[in-house]
Each structure stands twice: as C-alpha cells, then as structure tokens.
Design a protein around this motif. Structure first.
Motif, mmCIF file in Angstrom:
data_model
loop_
_atom_site.group_PDB
_atom_site.id
_atom_site.type_symbol
_atom_site.label_atom_id
_atom_site.label_comp_id
_atom_site.label_asym_id
_atom_site.label_seq_id
_atom_site.Cartn_x
_atom_site.Cartn_y
_atom_site.Cartn_z
ATOM 1 N N ALA A 51 -17.241 82.673 2.245
ATOM 2 C CA ALA A 51 -16.277 82.336 1.190
ATOM 3 C C ALA A 51 -16.161 83.504 0.207
ATOM 4 O O ALA A 51 -15.056 83.897 -0.190
ATOM 5 N N LYS A 52 -17.291 84.066 -0.167
ATOM 6 C CA LYS A 52 -17.302 85.218 -1.074
ATOM 7 C C LYS A 52 -16.592 86.412 -0.433
ATOM 8 O O LYS A 52 -15.839 87.130 -1.090
ATOM 9 N N ALA A 53 -16.796 86.595 0.872
ATOM 10 C CA ALA A 53 -16.150 87.698 1.577
ATOM 11 C C ALA A 53 -14.637 87.520 1.597
ATOM 12 O O ALA A 53 -13.891 88.469 1.335
ATOM 13 N N LYS A 54 -14.165 86.302 1.873
ATOM 14 C CA LYS A 54 -12.718 86.077 1.909
ATOM 15 C C LYS A 54 -12.113 86.290 0.529
ATOM 16 O O LYS A 54 -11.063 86.911 0.396
ATOM 17 N N ALA A 55 -12.769 85.791 -0.497
ATOM 18 C CA ALA A 55 -12.255 85.959 -1.858
ATOM 19 C C ALA A 55 -12.165 87.439 -2.223
ATOM 20 O O ALA A 55 -11.145 87.897 -2.743
ATOM 21 N N ASN A 56 -13.190 88.198 -1.935
ATOM 22 C CA ASN A 56 -13.213 89.612 -2.310
ATOM 23 C C ASN A 56 -12.385 90.500 -1.382
ATOM 24 O O ASN A 56 -11.989 91.589 -1.770
ATOM 25 N N ALA A 57 -12.084 90.017 -0.188
ATOM 26 C CA ALA A 57 -11.220 90.766 0.729
ATOM 27 C C ALA A 57 -9.822 90.939 0.142
ATOM 28 O O ALA A 57 -9.104 91.873 0.514
ATOM 29 N N THR A 58 -9.443 90.083 -0.788
ATOM 30 C CA THR A 58 -8.109 90.186 -1.395
ATOM 31 C C THR A 58 -7.864 91.565 -1.990
ATOM 32 O O THR A 58 -6.725 92.038 -1.987
ATOM 33 N N GLN A 59 -8.914 92.209 -2.463
ATOM 34 C CA GLN A 59 -8.761 93.530 -3.081
ATOM 35 C C GLN A 59 -8.279 94.582 -2.091
ATOM 36 O O GLN A 59 -7.662 95.574 -2.473
ATOM 37 N N GLY A 60 -8.567 94.381 -0.810
ATOM 38 C CA GLY A 60 -8.245 95.382 0.199
ATOM 39 C C GLY A 60 -7.129 94.992 1.146
ATOM 40 O O GLY A 60 -6.975 95.619 2.200
ATOM 41 N N ILE A 61 -6.342 93.974 0.794
ATOM 42 C CA ILE A 61 -5.277 93.524 1.706
ATOM 43 C C ILE A 61 -4.323 94.647 2.116
ATOM 44 O O ILE A 61 -4.048 94.813 3.309
ATOM 45 N N PRO A 62 -3.814 95.464 1.198
ATOM 46 C CA PRO A 62 -2.906 96.534 1.638
ATOM 47 C C PRO A 62 -3.551 97.480 2.656
ATOM 48 O O PRO A 62 -2.948 97.816 3.675
ATOM 49 N N GLU A 63 -4.776 97.859 2.400
ATOM 50 C CA GLU A 63 -5.481 98.796 3.285
ATOM 51 C C GLU A 63 -5.880 98.116 4.600
ATOM 52 O O GLU A 63 -5.841 98.746 5.660
ATOM 53 N N MET A 64 -6.260 96.834 4.543
ATOM 54 C CA MET A 64 -6.615 96.114 5.764
ATOM 55 C C MET A 64 -5.402 95.966 6.683
ATOM 56 O O MET A 64 -5.539 96.028 7.910
ATOM 57 N N LEU A 65 -4.224 95.788 6.097
ATOM 58 C CA LEU A 65 -3.002 95.770 6.903
ATOM 59 C C LEU A 65 -2.729 97.152 7.496
ATOM 60 O O LEU A 65 -2.372 97.278 8.671
ATOM 61 N N GLU A 66 -2.917 98.182 6.706
ATOM 62 C CA GLU A 66 -2.666 99.552 7.167
ATOM 63 C C GLU A 66 -3.482 99.896 8.404
ATOM 64 O O GLU A 66 -2.975 100.506 9.342
ATOM 65 N N ILE A 67 -4.755 99.495 8.445
ATOM 66 C CA ILE A 67 -5.641 99.851 9.562
ATOM 67 C C ILE A 67 -5.690 98.794 10.662
ATOM 68 O O ILE A 67 -6.408 98.967 11.652
ATOM 69 N N ALA A 68 -4.947 97.702 10.507
ATOM 70 C CA ALA A 68 -4.981 96.611 11.489
ATOM 71 C C ALA A 68 -4.581 97.106 12.871
ATOM 72 O O ALA A 68 -3.787 98.031 13.017
ATOM 73 N N GLU A 69 -5.146 96.468 13.884
ATOM 74 C CA GLU A 69 -4.861 96.838 15.263
ATOM 75 C C GLU A 69 -4.977 95.605 16.155
ATOM 76 O O GLU A 69 -5.363 94.531 15.694
ATOM 77 N N GLY A 70 -4.661 95.768 17.425
ATOM 78 C CA GLY A 70 -4.848 94.681 18.384
ATOM 79 C C GLY A 70 -3.890 93.521 18.197
ATOM 80 O O GLY A 70 -4.299 92.369 18.170
ATOM 81 N N LYS A 71 -2.625 93.798 18.079
ATOM 82 C CA LYS A 71 -1.605 92.764 17.856
ATOM 83 C C LYS A 71 -1.580 91.774 19.027
ATOM 84 O O LYS A 71 -1.437 92.154 20.175
ATOM 85 N N HIS A 72 -1.737 90.465 18.690
ATOM 86 C CA HIS A 72 -1.714 89.398 19.696
ATOM 87 C C HIS A 72 -0.702 88.339 19.283
ATOM 88 O O HIS A 72 -0.732 87.872 18.152
ATOM 89 N N TYR A 73 0.160 87.931 20.206
ATOM 90 C CA TYR A 73 1.174 86.919 19.926
ATOM 91 C C TYR A 73 0.635 85.521 20.209
ATOM 92 O O TYR A 73 -0.116 85.312 21.159
ATOM 93 N N ARG A 74 1.038 84.562 19.368
ATOM 94 C CA ARG A 74 0.748 83.139 19.580
ATOM 95 C C ARG A 74 2.002 82.337 19.265
ATOM 96 O O ARG A 74 2.642 82.568 18.243
#
Length: 174
Positions: free
Chosen positions: A80-103
């Motif tokens: 829970a603490k990790a998800k809350a604090n991950a908000t700070q890095g959303i732009p950068e986490m999107l920038e480095i995202a990989e492995g696109k999977h469709y559902r």
C-alpha cells in the motif's frame, strides 16, 4: 525530470525509476485522500512510452480509480505504501514502460470508457528504506503493471497501477 525522481539503468541494463523521498507514510494505513489530491496534478498531461511510442494521457478518472479500486483496497502494509508513493514517479514510469499486452473488455462496466479494450505495460520503481537515524540504507525495487484503457476517441489513458511486487533480488544500493 523532477528533483526527487530520476531514471537510472541498473546492473542488468534495465531502466528503473528511483524515487528518493517517501511522501506518504503510515504505520497502519495510507491517507488515500492525500494520494488522490497529489494525483490531480497530472490530470490533462500526456506522456510518451519510449518502447512503443504510445502517448498515454492522464484523465480525470485516474485519481478516483487509483485510490478507490478493489485492488487498492486489498493492499496492506508495504505494498500500500509502495502504491501511494509510486504516484511521484508516474511520468517516468510511463516513459520507461515496456512489454505492451492487450486485453479485451471483460465486463459491461467499461464498455463506454474502454471501448477498444485495455493494455498493460510493465514498469519498475525503487523506494528508499531508512535506518533508525533516518539515513537511506538501501532501495527496495518494485515491479508494476500499468493498466491503460483504449478509449472511444482512440487515445490511451492511464487507469491504474496493479500487481505491485517487490523484487526479491538484492536491494538496490547507490
């Protein structure tokens, strides 16, 4: 890039978002209203995923879904603490995202807002672990799935971050 968030490459040549400050603390629970308030700063912005060249927008639904989803309510303790604090890095986490999977859409609930289905991208971030004196002794690394809806207008919108898993390999140290 912002002062307390940076993208680095780890020893395995994989990109990682390092968040150097814990904003959302709590021994027992996270104040999700504060997290929601923090997320509102991103609404209306868009970010490019380097791996796929996809542009992902942040819509008005992100703060409510991110903080009020069934997945969020199931989280306890460090995740829970990790998800809350991950908000700070959303732009950068999107920038480095990989492995696109469709559902495909699996329920009627999202037929309007995710007409063309869902995509999941993998990303990683690290949060500091402090010693008793308040000095950073190491960083815990987390893997996440970034859930993106493909809307009727053809745009991609970040909907939530799911499947937060602490990597069990050696903790990251600077």
């Amino acid at each position: 890039m912002r002062e307390n968030v940076k993208i680095i490459t780890d020893k395995d040549s994989r990109k990682l978002v390092v968040i150097s400050k814990i904003l959302f603390k709590g021994k027992r629970s996270i104040c999700w209203d504060e997290v929601k308030k923090y997320l509102r700063q991103y609404v209306g912005n868009s970010y490019l995923i380097e791996d796929t060249n996809d542009t992902v927008y942040i819509g008005r639904d992100l703060p409510d879904e991110y903080t009020g989803s069934k997945y969020t309510f199931s989280l306890k303790g460090a995740n829970a603490k990790a998800k809350a604090n991950a908000t700070q890095g959303i732009p950068e986490m999107l920038e480095i995202a990989e492995g696109k999977h469709y559902r495909e859409n699996s329920g009627n609930k999202h037929l309007r807002d995710a007409v063309f289905g869902w995509y999941r991208y993998d990303s990683r971030f690290a949060l500091p672990v402090y010693d008793e004196q308040g000095v950073v002794e190491r960083y815990n690394v987390y893997h996440v799935s970034m859930l993106v809806r493909h809307a009727k207008n053809g745009n991609y919108y970040l909907y939530d971050i799911l499947d937060i898993k602490k990597e069990t390999s050696n903790p990251f140290r600077f």
